[in-house]
Design a protein around this motif. Structure first.
Motif: not given
Length: 154
Positions: A62-68, A141-146
């Motif tokens: 399960h991948l989670v990619i966050d970027y600005v 603002w960045l929520p937890d990856q959950g």
């Protein structure tokens, strides 16, 4: 303006085959029309697969990619095809996770990027891989990856 931003895309809106490997996968990008605003984008790939380089057996993550974003946004279909290209690619969990992040950073030049690779157990041991380019920019603002830690059936 919309047509001009998207005029260079070759994969969106058409029948596109899954690339043979991550190396041959073509990521596409579009100019960020909101580049003057700092905001976060999240992509979640809950059914990511690759192959164990030793056994050839499938591995699942399960991948989670966050970027600005900076000046560029990744086109989501090209990202989906890039991630899908790992399906027949043999590499350890750490290599897959970091390779994805580095390719995105090199291609997009984001203000910030992080990836969480939550791998399902292999040999009874789940392996989670985390990486980011540096501290999260101020004001984002960045929520937890959950994704909870792996607990099996318990």
């Amino acid at each position: 303006m919309t047509e001009k931003i998207y005029s260079n895309l070759t994969q969106l809106g058409g029948d596109t085959r899954l690339p043979d490997s991550p190396d041959t996968a073509e990521l596409e990008r579009v100019p960020n029309p909101q580049a003057d605003v700092a905001y976060a984008v999240r992509f979640t790939a809950p059914e990511f697969t690759s192959l164990c380089p030793m056994t050839g057996q499938p591995d699942f993550a399960h991948l989670v990619i966050d970027y600005v974003p900076g000046d560029w946004l990744v086109e989501s279909k090209s990202l989906k095809l890039f991630l899908g290209a790992f399906r027949n690619h043999g590499a350890f969990h750490e290599d897959c996770t970091i390779s994805i992040a580095r390719r995105l950073v090199d291609f997009l030049g984001p203000r910030w990027l992080r990836i969480g690779g939550y791998w399902y157990p292999r040999g009874g041991i789940p392996i989670d891989v985390f990486w980011q380019t540096g501290p999260l920019p101020d004001g984002i603002w960045l929520p937890d990856q959950g994704v909870p830690p792996y607990r099996g059936r318990g």
